[in-house]
Design a protein around this motif. Structure first.
Motif, PDB file in Angstrom:
ATOM      1  N   ILE A 324      10.794  -1.696   2.190  1.00  0.00           N
ATOM      2  CA  ILE A 324      10.648  -0.269   2.499  1.00  0.00           C
ATOM      3  C   ILE A 324      11.035   0.586   1.300  1.00  0.00           C
ATOM      4  N   ARG A 325      12.153   0.264   0.666  1.00  0.00           N
ATOM      5  CA  ARG A 325      12.612   1.082  -0.461  1.00  0.00           C
ATOM      6  C   ARG A 325      11.838   0.791  -1.744  1.00  0.00           C
ATOM      7  N   GLY A 326      11.155  -0.338  -1.792  1.00  0.00           N
ATOM      8  CA  GLY A 326      10.454  -0.716  -3.017  1.00  0.00           C
ATOM      9  C   GLY A 326       8.979  -0.382  -3.038  1.00  0.00           C
ATOM     10  N   THR A 327       8.466   0.194  -1.951  1.00  0.00           N
ATOM     11  CA  THR A 327       7.049   0.562  -1.894  1.00  0.00           C
ATOM     12  C   THR A 327       6.905   2.035  -1.524  1.00  0.00           C
ATOM     13  N   PRO A 328       5.895   2.728  -2.050  1.00  0.00           N
ATOM     14  CA  PRO A 328       5.716   4.150  -1.735  1.00  0.00           C
ATOM     15  C   PRO A 328       5.362   4.368  -0.264  1.00  0.00           C
ATOM     16  N   LEU A 329       5.813   5.469   0.298  1.00  0.00           N
ATOM     17  CA  LEU A 329       5.517   5.801   1.686  1.00  0.00           C
ATOM     18  C   LEU A 329       4.013   5.933   1.903  1.00  0.00           C
ATOM     19  N   LEU A 330       3.301   6.507   0.946  1.00  0.00           N
ATOM     20  CA  LEU A 330       1.853   6.656   1.095  1.00  0.00           C
ATOM     21  C   LEU A 330       1.170   5.297   1.222  1.00  0.00           C
ATOM     22  N   VAL A 331       1.637   4.324   0.457  1.00  0.00           N
ATOM     23  CA  VAL A 331       1.070   2.977   0.544  1.00  0.00           C
ATOM     24  C   VAL A 331       1.345   2.379   1.922  1.00  0.00           C
ATOM     25  N   GLN A 332       2.544   2.603   2.445  1.00  0.00           N
ATOM     26  CA  GLN A 332       2.880   2.107   3.776  1.00  0.00           C
ATOM     27  C   GLN A 332       1.971   2.727   4.833  1.00  0.00           C
ATOM     28  N   LEU A 333       1.719   4.030   4.719  1.00  0.00           N
ATOM     29  CA  LEU A 333       0.816   4.709   5.646  1.00  0.00           C
ATOM     30  C   LEU A 333      -0.590   4.118   5.594  1.00  0.00           C
ATOM     31  N   VAL A 334      -1.094   3.923   4.387  1.00  0.00           N
ATOM     32  CA  VAL A 334      -2.461   3.416   4.215  1.00  0.00           C
ATOM     33  C   VAL A 334      -2.585   1.992   4.749  1.00  0.00           C
ATOM     34  N   ILE A 335      -1.580   1.161   4.508  1.00  0.00           N
ATOM     35  CA  ILE A 335      -1.631  -0.223   4.996  1.00  0.00           C
ATOM     36  C   ILE A 335      -1.661  -0.250   6.520  1.00  0.00           C
ATOM     37  N   ILE A 336      -0.806   0.548   7.150  1.00  0.00           N
ATOM     38  CA  ILE A 336      -0.745   0.554   8.611  1.00  0.00           C
ATOM     39  C   ILE A 336      -2.023   1.123   9.214  1.00  0.00           C
ATOM     40  N   PHE A 337      -2.567   2.184   8.611  1.00  0.00           N
ATOM     41  CA  PHE A 337      -3.715   2.857   9.216  1.00  0.00           C
ATOM     42  C   PHE A 337      -5.060   2.229   8.836  1.00  0.00           C
ATOM     43  N   TYR A 338      -5.214   1.869   7.565  1.00  0.00           N
ATOM     44  CA  TYR A 338      -6.492   1.330   7.112  1.00  0.00           C
ATOM     45  C   TYR A 338      -6.481  -0.185   6.951  1.00  0.00           C
ATOM     46  N   GLY A 339      -5.302  -0.769   6.682  1.00  0.00           N
ATOM     47  CA  GLY A 339      -5.233  -2.207   6.457  1.00  0.00           C
ATOM     48  C   GLY A 339      -5.171  -3.028   7.728  1.00  0.00           C
ATOM     49  N   LEU A 340      -4.315  -2.632   8.678  1.00  0.00           N
ATOM     50  CA  LEU A 340      -4.155  -3.410   9.903  1.00  0.00           C
ATOM     51  C   LEU A 340      -5.435  -3.533  10.727  1.00  0.00           C
ATOM     52  N   LEU A 342      -8.286  -4.211   9.760  1.00  0.00           N
ATOM     53  CA  LEU A 342      -9.032  -5.356   9.250  1.00  0.00           C
ATOM     54  C   LEU A 342      -8.531  -6.646   9.876  1.00  0.00           C
ATOM     55  N   ALA A 343      -7.295  -6.617  10.406  1.00  0.00           N
ATOM     56  CA  ALA A 343      -6.729  -7.771  11.113  1.00  0.00           C
ATOM     57  C   ALA A 343      -6.841  -7.603  12.624  1.00  0.00           C
ATOM     58  N   GLY A 344      -7.546  -6.558  13.061  1.00  0.00           N
ATOM     59  CA  GLY A 344      -7.761  -6.353  14.483  1.00  0.00           C
ATOM     60  C   GLY A 344      -6.722  -5.523  15.183  1.00  0.00           C
ATOM     61  N   VAL A 345      -5.840  -4.852  14.438  1.00  0.00           N
ATOM     62  CA  VAL A 345      -4.803  -4.009  15.048  1.00  0.00           C
ATOM     63  C   VAL A 345      -5.081  -2.562  14.674  1.00  0.00           C
ATOM     64  N   VAL A 346      -5.445  -1.748  15.672  1.00  0.00           N
ATOM     65  CA  VAL A 346      -5.863  -0.373  15.418  1.00  0.00           C
ATOM     66  C   VAL A 346      -4.896   0.595  16.091  1.00  0.00           C
ATOM     67  N   PHE A 347      -4.410   1.563  15.336  1.00  0.00           N
ATOM     68  CA  PHE A 347      -3.514   2.582  15.865  1.00  0.00           C
ATOM     69  C   PHE A 347      -4.165   3.957  15.768  1.00  0.00           C
ATOM     70  N   ASP A 348      -3.887   4.786  16.757  1.00  0.00           N
ATOM     71  CA  ASP A 348      -4.248   6.193  16.695  1.00  0.00           C
ATOM     72  C   ASP A 348      -3.564   6.816  15.478  1.00  0.00           C
ATOM     73  N   PRO A 349      -4.190   7.813  14.801  1.00  0.00           N
ATOM     74  CA  PRO A 349      -3.581   8.397  13.597  1.00  0.00           C
ATOM     75  C   PRO A 349      -2.144   8.867  13.794  1.00  0.00           C
ATOM     76  N   PHE A 350      -1.871   9.588  14.882  1.00  0.00           N
ATOM     77  CA  PHE A 350      -0.525  10.103  15.107  1.00  0.00           C
ATOM     78  C   PHE A 350       0.466   8.965  15.299  1.00  0.00           C
ATOM     79  N   LEU A 351       0.064   7.942  16.079  1.00  0.00           N
ATOM     80  CA  LEU A 351       0.941   6.787  16.308  1.00  0.00           C
ATOM     81  C   LEU A 351       1.167   6.018  15.012  1.00  0.00           C
ATOM     82  N   ALA A 352       0.109   5.865  14.213  1.00  0.00           N
ATOM     83  CA  ALA A 352       0.254   5.171  12.932  1.00  0.00           C
ATOM     84  C   ALA A 352       1.248   5.892  12.035  1.00  0.00           C
ATOM     85  N   ALA A 353       1.185   7.227  12.035  1.00  0.00           N
ATOM     86  CA  ALA A 353       2.135   8.012  11.238  1.00  0.00           C
ATOM     87  C   ALA A 353       3.554   7.820  11.756  1.00  0.00           C
TER      88      ALA A 353
END
Length: 482
Positions: A324-340, A342-353
């Motif tokens: 968490i401390r070694g990666t940018p918050l923006l990267v974490q947001l993008v991985i959760i919203f756009y990356g997951l 691709l593995a079949g896990v989809v979150f609503d934008p507000f929930l992903a945030a």
């Protein structure tokens, strides 16, 4: 200590389970909307002429009107998903929408990766320079010069191919601003966008130096093998045949098309104060409050696990904090919203945030809480044990109340930072305060003044939180022996 470790482990396991089961839907389970269904279209919403909000706040633009007309012909209802351009294709691949309508330029590389429609508009490019700069008379003259370009735009490729050094920016407006400030030499972009900017901002210290010989074929893009493009092409042919396409073109590119922006900057500010306040109350503040509350729960569990002498427990906690401390918050947001997805896990934008911000707060606050607990004198533990308290009771009634006094200032700083960090949620389709400011400024390009207004909103929130922090510190001080 063991009971606390077990509690921390349970917290982490529950959180992991929530992430896994929250929305295990395949991102591309239904790539083609059913007949008569909703067609989800990704568009920028702040790209003047093609996709923007008018003075009344309605989403409009050439691309918006074209795809809406096409959808009517093929019997579908359009649902627009406003997305920053640099995230547009990632959102398409992640199944956030079915089609992109945002001046996507056809290219062999894109054709290999996406399904592309027939060309619906062919546009040329213009080269902008500062007024009085006579060194550029053609595209060849930009060789060796620095060009401000959105890195994923096709015009960035045109400038780079001509030999320009590319300075990456987020938008056309940013590009023009750095050009006007003398930080770059040129900007290459769509002629329609450039001419619209100069019409809306006649006093801008930039001018068109030359046109590019390159023409861009604008197409709609869908996921590969989506089966959607044949319908889109049929609808496009229909609106061309009945004259609808020409009427849309005349409305946005014909004579007098740009005379619609007559309101002053202050009219724009007054008109958008309430929408920005609404975005603050319904998105920014809830994002902050919910994420901070969940983040504190995560932080407490992780802090206790981090303090364990058992490596099987402390190891994962250390790894979590490190990531968490070694990666940018923006990267974490993008991985959760756009990356997951691709593995079949989809979150609503507000929930992903919420998930991203909560995990981020948990990583930083865990070390604050651990340090605060460690600052409590060891004698307090021993005294609690002497009067018969077990570990959990000692922690709840003796240690944590004392640690709270030490932890309050740094945790308050974390909360204030979180308020400002919520602006990053605009990258994953959350229309919070900062995104609302962008939408408001798009028709007139007055981004600076709207960003100042947004800054005032953030400042007021942070001042209120600072007041609460001060009250808490005063309250804790009452119980400190002098």
């Amino acid at each position: 200590m063991r009971s606390a470790v077990r509690t921390a482990s349970r917290v982490l396991l529950v959180l992991l389970a929530m992430v896994v089961v929250a929305a295990p839907l395949p991102a591309q389970a239904d790539p083609v909307p059913p007949a008569g269904g909703v067609l989800r279209v990704g568009t920028e919403g702040v790209y003047q002429v093609y996709s923007y909000h008018d003075d009344a706040g309605k989403l409009t633009g050439y691309d918006v009107e074209m795809i809406t007309a096409i959808a009517e012909k093929i019997g579908r209802r359009v649902e627009f998903v406003e997305t920053p351009w640099d995230s547009m294709m990632a959102g398409l691949e992640a199944g956030r929408f079915d089609l992109v309508a945002n001046q996507v330029a056809a290219s062999p590389e894109r054709a290999a990766k996406y399904d592309l429609s027939d060309t619906y508009l062919q546009t040329g490019g213009s080269i902008l320079v500062r007024k009085g700069d006579t060194s550029v008379r053609s595209l060849a003259d930009i060789r060796g010069k620095t060009a401000a370009q959105s890195i994923t735009s096709s015009w960035s490729g045109v400038a780079e191919k001509a030999g320009a050094r590319i300075e990456a920016v987020n938008s056309f407006t940013d590009a023009v601003n750095v050009l006007a400030q003398g930080r770059v030499d040129v900007v290459v972009n769509d002629t329609g966008v450039v001419r619209n900017y100069l019409t809306v901002n006649p006093g801008a210290p930039v001018e068109i130096a030359a046109e590019t010989p390159d023409k861009a074929d604008s197409v709609f893009a869908a996921r590969k093998n989506s089966g959607l493009i044949a319908e889109i092409n049929r609808g496009l042919a229909d609106i061309r045949a009945d004259g609808t396409a020409q009427r849309i073109s005349d409305r946005f590119f014909g004579a007098g098309a740009q005379e619609q922006h007559g309101s002053s900057t202050w009219d724009m500010v007054r008109r958008n104060l309430v929408p920005m306040l609404e975005a603050t109350v319904t998105k920014t503040i809830p994002l902050t409050a919910i994420s901070f509350a969940i983040g504190l729960a995560i932080a407490l569990g992780v802090a206790l696990a981090r303090m364990s002498k058992r490596r099987a427990v402390s190891g994962p906690a250390r790894a979590y904090i490190s990531i968490i401390r070694g990666t940018p918050l923006l990267v974490q947001l993008v991985i959760i919203f756009y990356g997951l997805p691709l593995a079949g896990v989809v979150f609503d934008p507000f929930l992903a945030a919420i998930i991203a911000f909560s995990l981020n707060v948990g990583g930083y606050a865990a070390e604050i809480i651990r340090a605060a607990i460690g600052a409590v004198p060891r004698g307090q533990w021993e005294a609690a044990t002497t009067i018969g308290m077990d570990y959990r009771t000692s922690l709840r009634r003796i240690i944590l109340p004392q640690a709270a006094r030490t932890a309050t200032p740094p945790l308050a700083n974390t909360l204030v930072s979180l308020v400002k960090d919520t602006s990053l949620a605009s990258a994953i389709l959350v229309t919070e305060l900062f995104r609302q400011a962008q939408i408001a400024a798009a028709p007139t390009y007055d981004f600076f003044i709207m960003y100042v207004v947004a800054a005032c909103y953030y400042w007021v929130i942070c001042q209120a939180l600072s007041l609460v922090q001060s009250r808490l510190e005063d309250r804790f001080e009452r119980y400190v022996a002098r």
